[in-house]
Design a protein around this motif. Structure first.
Motif, PDB file in Angstrom:
ATOM      1  N   ALA A 277       0.818  -1.213   0.000  1.00  0.00           N
ATOM      2  CA  ALA A 277       0.000   0.000   0.000  1.00  0.00           C
ATOM      3  C   ALA A 277       0.849   1.259   0.000  1.00  0.00           C
ATOM      4  O   ALA A 277       0.392   2.326  -0.409  1.00  0.00           O
ATOM      5  N   PHE A 278       2.090   1.142   0.471  1.00  0.00           N
ATOM      6  CA  PHE A 278       3.024   2.265   0.474  1.00  0.00           C
ATOM      7  C   PHE A 278       4.312   1.818  -0.207  1.00  0.00           C
ATOM      8  O   PHE A 278       4.912   0.823   0.210  1.00  0.00           O
ATOM      9  N   PRO A 279       4.779   2.499  -1.256  1.00  0.00           N
ATOM     10  CA  PRO A 279       6.006   2.100  -1.942  1.00  0.00           C
ATOM     11  C   PRO A 279       7.189   2.058  -0.976  1.00  0.00           C
ATOM     12  O   PRO A 279       7.479   3.044  -0.292  1.00  0.00           O
ATOM     13  N   VAL A 280       7.876   0.932  -0.917  1.00  0.00           N
ATOM     14  CA  VAL A 280       8.928   0.728   0.081  1.00  0.00           C
ATOM     15  C   VAL A 280      10.080   1.711  -0.110  1.00  0.00           C
ATOM     16  O   VAL A 280      10.622   2.247   0.865  1.00  0.00           O
ATOM     17  N   SER A 281      10.471   1.973  -1.354  1.00  0.00           N
ATOM     18  CA  SER A 281      11.589   2.896  -1.587  1.00  0.00           C
ATOM     19  C   SER A 281      11.254   4.303  -1.106  1.00  0.00           C
ATOM     20  O   SER A 281      12.125   5.037  -0.630  1.00  0.00           O
ATOM     21  N   VAL A 282       9.978   4.679  -1.212  1.00  0.00           N
ATOM     22  CA  VAL A 282       9.543   5.997  -0.731  1.00  0.00           C
ATOM     23  C   VAL A 282       9.643   6.057   0.787  1.00  0.00           C
ATOM     24  O   VAL A 282      10.124   7.047   1.356  1.00  0.00           O
ATOM     25  N   ILE A 283       9.209   4.991   1.453  1.00  0.00           N
ATOM     26  CA  ILE A 283       9.272   4.961   2.911  1.00  0.00           C
ATOM     27  C   ILE A 283      10.726   5.000   3.381  1.00  0.00           C
ATOM     28  O   ILE A 283      11.066   5.689   4.351  1.00  0.00           O
ATOM     29  N   ARG A 284      11.606   4.282   2.683  1.00  0.00           N
ATOM     30  CA  ARG A 284      13.025   4.278   3.056  1.00  0.00           C
ATOM     31  C   ARG A 284      13.592   5.694   3.014  1.00  0.00           C
ATOM     32  O   ARG A 284      14.317   6.121   3.926  1.00  0.00           O
ATOM     33  N   LEU A 286      11.950   8.613   3.226  1.00  0.00           N
ATOM     34  CA  LEU A 286      11.341   9.508   4.210  1.00  0.00           C
ATOM     35  C   LEU A 286      11.795   9.175   5.632  1.00  0.00           C
ATOM     36  O   LEU A 286      12.008  10.080   6.446  1.00  0.00           O
ATOM     37  N   VAL A 287      11.943   7.887   5.943  1.00  0.00           N
ATOM     38  CA  VAL A 287      12.451   7.514   7.275  1.00  0.00           C
ATOM     39  C   VAL A 287      13.904   7.956   7.410  1.00  0.00           C
ATOM     40  O   VAL A 287      14.314   8.470   8.464  1.00  0.00           O
ATOM     41  N   ASP A 312      -5.440   4.382   5.479  1.00  0.00           N
ATOM     42  CA  ASP A 312      -5.323   5.113   4.219  1.00  0.00           C
ATOM     43  C   ASP A 312      -4.066   5.965   4.091  1.00  0.00           C
ATOM     44  O   ASP A 312      -3.887   6.651   3.084  1.00  0.00           O
ATOM     45  N   ARG A 313      -3.194   5.936   5.090  1.00  0.00           N
ATOM     46  CA  ARG A 313      -2.009   6.785   5.014  1.00  0.00           C
ATOM     47  C   ARG A 313      -0.917   6.282   5.954  1.00  0.00           C
ATOM     48  O   ARG A 313      -1.181   5.510   6.872  1.00  0.00           O
ATOM     49  N   LEU A 314       0.291   6.730   5.696  1.00  0.00           N
ATOM     50  CA  LEU A 314       1.419   6.481   6.584  1.00  0.00           C
ATOM     51  C   LEU A 314       1.971   7.834   7.013  1.00  0.00           C
ATOM     52  O   LEU A 314       2.150   8.726   6.176  1.00  0.00           O
ATOM     53  N   VAL A 315       2.210   8.003   8.311  1.00  0.00           N
ATOM     54  CA  VAL A 315       2.629   9.297   8.858  1.00  0.00           C
ATOM     55  C   VAL A 315       3.953   9.130   9.589  1.00  0.00           C
ATOM     56  O   VAL A 315       4.090   8.258  10.456  1.00  0.00           O
ATOM     57  N   ILE A 316       4.935   9.955   9.229  1.00  0.00           N
ATOM     58  CA  ILE A 316       6.246   9.948   9.882  1.00  0.00           C
ATOM     59  C   ILE A 316       6.469  11.331  10.489  1.00  0.00           C
ATOM     60  O   ILE A 316       6.408  12.343   9.779  1.00  0.00           O
ATOM     61  N   THR A 317       6.736  11.377  11.789  1.00  0.00           N
ATOM     62  CA  THR A 317       6.906  12.655  12.491  1.00  0.00           C
ATOM     63  C   THR A 317       8.222  12.655  13.248  1.00  0.00           C
ATOM     64  O   THR A 317       8.557  11.679  13.925  1.00  0.00           O
ATOM     65  N   ASN A 318       8.963  13.742  13.125  1.00  0.00           N
ATOM     66  CA  ASN A 318      10.209  13.879  13.889  1.00  0.00           C
ATOM     67  C   ASN A 318      10.308  15.263  14.515  1.00  0.00           C
ATOM     68  O   ASN A 318       9.754  16.227  13.979  1.00  0.00           O
ATOM     69  N   PRO A 319      10.985  15.367  15.668  1.00  0.00           N
ATOM     70  CA  PRO A 319      11.180  16.690  16.272  1.00  0.00           C
ATOM     71  C   PRO A 319      12.127  17.524  15.427  1.00  0.00           C
ATOM     72  O   PRO A 319      13.119  17.019  14.896  1.00  0.00           O
ATOM     73  N   GLY A 320      11.808  18.816  15.303  1.00  0.00           N
ATOM     74  CA  GLY A 320      12.646  19.713  14.520  1.00  0.00           C
ATOM     75  C   GLY A 320      12.040  20.002  13.167  1.00  0.00           C
ATOM     76  O   GLY A 320      11.623  19.085  12.451  1.00  0.00           O
ATOM     77  N   ALA A 363      21.502  14.960  -3.005  1.00  0.00           N
ATOM     78  CA  ALA A 363      20.333  15.625  -2.416  1.00  0.00           C
ATOM     79  C   ALA A 363      19.124  15.552  -3.340  1.00  0.00           C
ATOM     80  O   ALA A 363      18.311  16.474  -3.401  1.00  0.00           O
ATOM     81  N   SER A 364      19.007  14.441  -4.058  1.00  0.00           N
ATOM     82  CA  SER A 364      17.898  14.299  -5.015  1.00  0.00           C
ATOM     83  C   SER A 364      16.889  13.249  -4.568  1.00  0.00           C
ATOM     84  O   SER A 364      16.052  12.820  -5.361  1.00  0.00           O
ATOM     85  N   GLY A 365      16.949  12.830  -3.298  1.00  0.00           N
ATOM     86  CA  GLY A 365      16.076  11.771  -2.821  1.00  0.00           C
ATOM     87  C   GLY A 365      14.602  12.072  -2.990  1.00  0.00           C
ATOM     88  O   GLY A 365      13.834  11.239  -3.478  1.00  0.00           O
ATOM     89  N   LEU A 366      14.174  13.275  -2.573  1.00  0.00           N
ATOM     90  CA  LEU A 366      12.755  13.619  -2.665  1.00  0.00           C
ATOM     91  C   LEU A 366      12.318  13.846  -4.108  1.00  0.00           C
ATOM     92  O   LEU A 366      11.149  13.643  -4.445  1.00  0.00           O
ATOM     93  N   ILE A 367      13.240  14.265  -4.961  1.00  0.00           N
ATOM     94  CA  ILE A 367      12.907  14.384  -6.379  1.00  0.00           C
ATOM     95  C   ILE A 367      12.591  13.008  -6.947  1.00  0.00           C
ATOM     96  O   ILE A 367      11.629  12.823  -7.700  1.00  0.00           O
TER      97      ILE A 367
END
Length: 474
Positions: A277-284, A286-287, A312-320, A363-367
């Motif tokens: 349900a969530f692409p693994v490479s995308v999660i890698r 973002l984590v 319906d979603r995956l949420v990742i939260t970090n301080p900062g 620095a092109s990970g999010l792209i």
């Protein structure tokens, strides 16, 4: 901010956003306006408060009790903060009813948090406004200067607390890829110049977190807390993932693959396949970002990174929050800016178990994340930055049946086609869900459903007194 653009944004989101707060104001001055003024002033980029819309009824206009009195009170309350909240107030009309838009400017970072005369400050999350705790206030204060907390020494540590195999792999990579720079030094100087140890021989926070044998001996809450959230709000398979950053990254990806749902998706060749349900490479990606960009200041040492899987979603939260850039630029430009510059520099030459680098050197990970999601026809991640907390939200892949035959599409209009497509992808859904998926108003969605039912292309699944009516494609 144009009212039509605001309405499109709100209806697409299905509710308030991190930058837009809606208040009815038909019966008087909303009592929570003060909190919204302070919260948006502390939000990167600021935001807007819209008076005269009803969120519960699809952002239909309610009108404003007294436009001039509302403007006057808004201006007075903005002066009750230190520094004063900067607002720009404009009038609009929606369906012949008055609407007031107050654009709130971001407070200068050197003066955050913006504080009310009562001594209270507020921060905006993606699901509301919250009063700052004393600990969170320290987070804003620590951001007034350039951060170097990743270079702080960790008392009582030494090279004996490093993982020997991780150091050897990092050293080999540095010497191979930067032989005339950092790689020219011998082992002891390499650790020092690389920011792993201080001149006194103690490990830095960056060195311990990236190459340490077990960093949680010193920082017990610098972990990733994972859980699957059930519809009733209970947690399943909750646990804390510990170890060095490369090990936590690998563990988090493994946990997601074991706990995520799999759905059937029709590929370009027409064959159905089971995919996460969530692409693994995308999660890698973002984590990994959460691990290397989290705040390492003393105020945040007791706060874990949270990874939550919902239906319906995956949420990742970090301080900062973000450092040196805005949410709007994420995934659009290859920008390398971080509050933890040394930690990121180390991560470029460190691989997680499985061989994937912790940090993308270009620095092109999010792209690449956006490109992959675009290629799968999935929405891009949503990012929410409050200044002291950063959240990434990924929508789940939904079951997707083959496209509606052209002969059938020709029988219906564009808006009916949008609703039909949402029904095909979503299965059994209600009006609110269809509004979120299509960006259309509840009225338009209901009209489209009526037309589709008349054409026998949609049917009612359930509903009745006290229950939401749900529909599916036929």
């Amino acid at each position: 901010m144009d009212i039509e653009e605001i309405l499109r944004t709100l209806r697409f989101a299905g509710g308030d956003t991190a930058a837009i707060e809606v208040k009815s104001a038909a019966g008087g001055y909303p009592s929570t306006t003060l909190e919204s003024l302070g919260a948006l002033a502390n939000t990167p980029g600021g935001g807007a408060i819209v008076f005269g819309l009803d969120e519960r009824r699809g952002f239909t206009p309610t009108g404003v009790y007294d436009v001039q009195k509302l403007k006057q009170r808004l201006g007075n309350e903005a002066q009750d903060f230190t520094p004063h909240v900067r607002i720009s107030i404009s009038d609009a009309v929606v369906d012949s009813k008055p609407v007031v838009v107050a654009e709130v400017g971001e407070c200068d970072a050197a003066f955050k948090p913006c504080t009310h005369v009562s001594g209270k400050s507020w921060v905006r999350s993606y699901d509301g406004d919250f009063q700052l705790s004393d600990l969170e206030r320290q987070g804003f204060l620590s951001n007034r200067a350039a951060p170097h907390f990743d270079m702080a020494p960790v008392p009582g540590t030494s090279v004996a607390d490093l993982e020997a195999s991780a150091v050897a792999a990092w050293s080999d990579t540095v010497r191979r890829e930067d032989p005339s720079g950092l790689g020219r030094f011998d082992d002891e100087d390499l650790l020092r110049h690389g920011g792993v140890v201080t001149g006194a021989g103690e490990l830095t926070v960056a060195g311990l977190m990236m190459l340490g044998e077990y960093p949680q001996t010193w920082f017990s809450r610098l972990v990733v807390h994972v859980a699957r959230v059930e519809p009733d709000g209970s947690f399943r398979n909750a646990k804390s993932l510990s170890g060095s950053i490369p090990r936590m990254l690998a563990s988090a990806v493994d946990w997601v693959t074991q706990n995520v749902d799999y759905v059937m998706v029709s590929g370009p060749d027409g064959h159905l396949r089971d995919v996460p349900a969530f692409p693994v490479s995308v999660i890698r990606e973002l984590v990994g970002n959460a691990l290397v960009h989290r705040d390492l200041a003393p105020w945040s040492e007791g706060i874990a990174i949270h990874l939550r899987i919902y239906r319906d979603r995956l949420v990742i939260t970090n301080p900062g929050g973000l450092y040196g850039l805005t949410v709007e630029r994420l995934g659009r430009e290859a920008i390398s800016r971080s509050r933890n510059a040394k930690l990121v520099a180390l991560g470029v030459n460190v691989s997680a178990p499985g061989g994937v680098r912790v940090v993308e050197s270009l620095a092109s990970g999010l792209i690449r994340v956006n490109a992959e999601l675009d290629g799968q026809g999935l929405p891009r991640p949503t990012f929410v930055d409050t200044g002291i907390q950063f959240t990434a939200i990924v929508k789940a892949t939904r079951h997707r049946a083959p496209r509606t035959p052209t002969t059938m599409v020709e029988l219906i209009g564009a808006k009916q086609q949008q609703v039909l497509t949402a029904l095909i992808e979503g299965g059994q859904v209600g009006v609110a869900d269809l509004v979120e998926r299509t960006g259309l108003s509840p009225t338009v969605v209901r009209r489209a459903l009526t037309a589709l039912r008349e054409k026998r292309m949609a049917t009612v699944v359930s509903g009745g007194r006290g229950r939401e009516t749900t529909y599916e494609a036929t």
